[in-house]
Design an enzyme around this catalytic site. Structure first.
Site, mmCIF file in Angstrom:
data_model
loop_
_atom_site.group_PDB
_atom_site.id
_atom_site.type_symbol
_atom_site.label_atom_id
_atom_site.label_comp_id
_atom_site.label_asym_id
_atom_site.label_seq_id
_atom_site.Cartn_x
_atom_site.Cartn_y
_atom_site.Cartn_z
ATOM 1 N N GLU A 222 -21.515 32.738 -2.521
ATOM 2 C CA GLU A 222 -21.240 34.244 -2.158
ATOM 3 C C GLU A 222 -19.954 34.824 -2.527
ATOM 4 O O GLU A 222 -19.122 34.289 -2.082
ATOM 5 C CB GLU A 222 -21.416 34.253 -0.539
ATOM 6 C CG GLU A 222 -22.665 34.024 0.138
ATOM 7 C CD GLU A 222 -23.662 34.800 -0.241
ATOM 8 O OE1 GLU A 222 -23.485 36.283 -0.525
ATOM 9 O OE2 GLU A 222 -24.767 34.519 0.042
ATOM 10 N N CYS A 256 -15.565 42.132 0.812
ATOM 11 C CA CYS A 256 -16.353 41.949 -0.334
ATOM 12 C C CYS A 256 -16.978 42.942 -0.775
ATOM 13 O O CYS A 256 -17.330 43.125 -2.002
ATOM 14 C CB CYS A 256 -17.047 40.583 -0.374
ATOM 15 S SG CYS A 256 -18.191 40.573 0.927
HETATM 16 P P1 NAD Z 1 -11.023 32.018 -2.473
HETATM 17 O O1 NAD Z 1 -11.872 31.777 -3.683
HETATM 18 O O2 NAD Z 1 -9.649 31.921 -2.676
HETATM 19 O O3 NAD Z 1 -10.726 30.895 -1.163
HETATM 20 C C1 NAD Z 1 -12.245 30.902 -0.735
HETATM 21 C C2 NAD Z 1 -12.389 29.297 -0.307
HETATM 22 O O4 NAD Z 1 -12.131 28.271 -1.157
HETATM 23 C C3 NAD Z 1 -11.154 28.937 0.666
HETATM 24 O O5 NAD Z 1 -11.526 28.149 1.740
HETATM 25 C C4 NAD Z 1 -10.193 28.143 -0.110
HETATM 26 O O6 NAD Z 1 -9.484 27.052 0.560
HETATM 27 C C5 NAD Z 1 -10.812 27.476 -0.928
HETATM 28 N N1 NAD Z 1 -10.291 27.213 -2.441
HETATM 29 C C6 NAD Z 1 -9.515 28.142 -2.719
HETATM 30 N N2 NAD Z 1 -9.144 27.587 -4.285
HETATM 31 C C7 NAD Z 1 -9.857 26.616 -4.264
HETATM 32 C C8 NAD Z 1 -9.767 25.554 -5.515
HETATM 33 N N3 NAD Z 1 -9.045 25.727 -6.524
HETATM 34 N N4 NAD Z 1 -10.556 24.281 -5.236
HETATM 35 C C9 NAD Z 1 -11.343 24.275 -4.065
HETATM 36 N N5 NAD Z 1 -11.429 25.090 -3.077
HETATM 37 C C10 NAD Z 1 -10.437 26.234 -3.526
HETATM 38 O O7 NAD Z 1 -11.257 33.410 -2.030
HETATM 39 P P2 NAD Z 1 -10.699 34.308 -0.760
HETATM 40 O O8 NAD Z 1 -9.474 34.815 -1.237
HETATM 41 O O9 NAD Z 1 -10.603 33.364 0.403
HETATM 42 O O10 NAD Z 1 -11.657 35.476 -0.584
HETATM 43 C C11 NAD Z 1 -11.482 36.696 -1.526
HETATM 44 C C12 NAD Z 1 -12.776 36.731 -2.558
HETATM 45 O O11 NAD Z 1 -13.852 36.222 -1.774
HETATM 46 C C13 NAD Z 1 -12.845 38.136 -3.041
HETATM 47 O O12 NAD Z 1 -13.244 38.019 -4.419
HETATM 48 C C14 NAD Z 1 -14.250 38.469 -2.214
HETATM 49 O O13 NAD Z 1 -14.993 39.317 -3.139
HETATM 50 C C15 NAD Z 1 -15.053 37.266 -1.907
HETATM 51 N N6 NAD Z 1 -15.787 37.336 -0.892
HETATM 52 C C16 NAD Z 1 -16.970 37.531 -1.058
HETATM 53 C C17 NAD Z 1 -18.024 37.440 -0.041
HETATM 54 C C18 NAD Z 1 -19.384 37.561 0.008
HETATM 55 O O14 NAD Z 1 -19.983 37.386 1.044
HETATM 56 N N7 NAD Z 1 -20.046 37.585 -1.137
HETATM 57 C C19 NAD Z 1 -17.266 37.826 1.204
HETATM 58 C C20 NAD Z 1 -16.015 37.621 1.613
HETATM 59 C C21 NAD Z 1 -15.505 37.498 0.481
#
Ligand code: NAD
Length: 468
Positions: A222, A256
């Site tokens: 997602e 998002c």
């Molecule tokens: P992110 O990708 O930075 O982090 C998401 C998760 O991944 C967190 O739990 C984090 O600890 C983990 N993570 C981060 N870097 C990692 C790595 N290198 N290796 C392994 N795990 C890692 O995203 P965010 O900043 O929490 O959220 C923002 C993004 O998420 C935006 O792009 C937004 O559009 C998207 N988003 C999508 C939805 C959806 O339902 N489609 C919902 C909310 C947010």
């Protein structure tokens, strides 16, 4: 110090390995597949959340000043709704489904058995920390799995409160919250899961996908993207602006599915901008520094501040680093080449692009990655159909934004760079289930048709049957 960190890391690894082993053992007993067990655990989760609501509100307020009302409306009420819906439909969704049997297998019966996948991993994002962790958790529980939840570490208090509520009340062999950031998630991902459900950025989604591939774990991603919002010239301007403002500035734009940018028909640009300004001014006190949701951290604050081109501010543009506050900001005279149009905004800044020719602007969008959402304000059926047919996106709404998420009958998910797989309601149950297909033959009739020797007359007969 280095030795200490290595010891800590190996202790962490051992702990994860132990929890995963426990969950696999519990899953193999068949206990979590039992429908009444699933319903009881879902009820228990709801009661625990309700009992701890005050602490949940306090934690999210400390993390990024989100109000009780927004937390209830956009997070807790949605989680409760998913729990209620799952409990109500558990028996129906998990029923064996009969399907027709083809002639080649006559006489026989065919059916599909929904079965849980096993030990699943849910990785949450920070912007709706409760909903994005607990809604997938609810679907995974409803489908009969054991679950490890890794919430986002950025809203630290919400991560802690979820860990506390779940880890103190559920056996770790069934549900466990493991907290942590990048390093910890990297360790967790070295293990094999029967499903990984990830919400977050497209960049991290690619890392998770690679980790899942090593163990052939099925995955749902997602992700995000730039969601266009069309404002056509025959729209109801007042209502459209009201709905756009609500959807874009909810959670300070850190949503998002928020409208990422506006594409407004040039003939109504001035009226549209003017209406935006008037409506903001009417609700001034809601958008000031004391009431508006904060930007999650300094990195994001700085990133957003750099996106504000001073020469293009139509409204707002106020930034206060100490409060991580950015006021609702409208940018005008924007083109697809502007910096703000290169990546998902994910904050309270709304770029406005005008168009004279709908086909041209559709082509521009098609050159880009497929967005998570798309919104159209207007009533011109021809134009609406054209947009719906020509642009591929996860999901969306006509004459509204974001609200499609609240209808559990609509599977929610992205396409292309905005992700794959979907959830919410029945789609969530299916996302965490395997559909086992069974053909049950009867013995009372047998032909020699498929068996050797492969004679010509058999081939002719087969060809004849295939034509039926
Ligand atoms: P992110 O990708 O930075 O982090 C998401 C998760 O991944 C967190 O739990 C984090 O600890 C983990 N993570 C981060 N870097 C990692 C790595 N290198 N290796 C392994 N795990 C890692 O995203 P965010 O900043 O929490 O959220 C923002 C993004 O998420 C935006 O792009 C937004 O559009 C998207 N988003 C999508 C939805 C959806 O339902 N489609 C919902 C909310 C947010």
């Amino acid at each position: 110090m280095e030795n200490y960190l290595i010891m800590q890391r190996s202790q962490y690894m051992l702990n994860i390995t132990k929890i995963i082993q426990q969950q696999q053992d519990v899953f193999n007993t068949g206990q979590t597949s039992d429908i009444s067990f699933r319903a009881e655990q879902l009820k228990k989760l709801k009661q625990l959340l309700q009992k701890n609501e005050k602490d949940l509100y306090a934690a999210i307020y400390e993390d990024f000043a989100k109000s009780e009302f927004e937390t209830y409306m956009a997070e807790l009420s949605q989680i409760y709704h998913e729990i209620n819906l799952s409990i109500k439909n558990l028996s129906k969704w998990s029923k064996v489904k009969k399907v027709p049997t083809n002639l080649a297998n006559y006489p026989g019966k065919s059916y599909i058995i929904p079965e849980p996948l096993g030990c699943v991993l849910v990785i949450g994002a920070w912007n709706y920390p409760y909903a994005l962790s607990l809604i997938p958790l609810v679907s995974a529980m409803a489908a009969g799995n054991t679950v490890i939840l890794k919430p986002s570490e950025l809203p630290n208090r919400t991560s802690k409160i979820m860990a506390q509520i779940i880890n103190q009340n559920f056996a770790s062999g069934f549900l466990a919250v493991i907290e942590g950031g990048i390093d910890e998630t990297t360790e967790i991902l070295k293990h094999r899961f029967d499903k990984i459900f990830f919400t977050g950025s497209t960049a991290v989604g690619k890392i998770i996908y690679q980790a899942a591939a090593k163990n052939l774990s099925p995955i749902t991603l997602e992700l995000g993207g730039k969601s266009p919002t069309f404002v056509l010239k025959d729209c109801d301007l007042k209502i459209s602006v009201k709905r756009i403002i609500w959807a874009k500035f909810l959670n300070a734009g850190q949503t998002c599915v928020a409208p990422d940018y506006i594409l407004v028909d040039k003939s109504i640009e001035k009226d549209f901008l003017n209406e935006l300004k008037q409506q903001f001014e009417k609700n001034n006190e809601f958008y000031n520094q004391d009431s508006f949701v904060k930007i999650i951290n300094n990195n994001n604050f700085q990133r957003l501040q750099k996106l504000i081109d001073e020469s293009k501010i139509y409204y707002g543009g106020e930034c206060n680093k100490n409060h991580r506050y950015i006021s609702p900001t409208i940018l005008e005279n924007i083109t697809f080449d502007d910096k703000i149009m290169q990546d998902e905004v994910f904050g309270p800044i709304l770029p406005v692009i005008t168009f004279e020719n709908l086909d041209d602007v559709i082509s521009k969008i098609k050159e880009r990655e497929k967005p998570l959402s798309c919104y159209i304000y207007g009533n011109n059926k021809k134009q609406i159909d054209k947009i719906l047919q020509q642009i591929s996106f996860g999901g969306g709404a006509i004459n509204d934004s974001v609200m499609h998420l609240s209808n559990s009958n609509l599977p929610f998910g992205g396409v292309g760079n905005s992700g794959f797989g979907s959830y919410h309601g029945k789609a969530g149950f299916e996302c965490f289930s395997h559909h086992k297909s069974i053909l049950h033959r009867s013995n009372w009739f047998e032909t020699s048709l498929k068996y050797p020797p492969y004679k010509k007359y058999k081939q002719n007969l087969l060809q004849l049957i295939m034509r039926i």
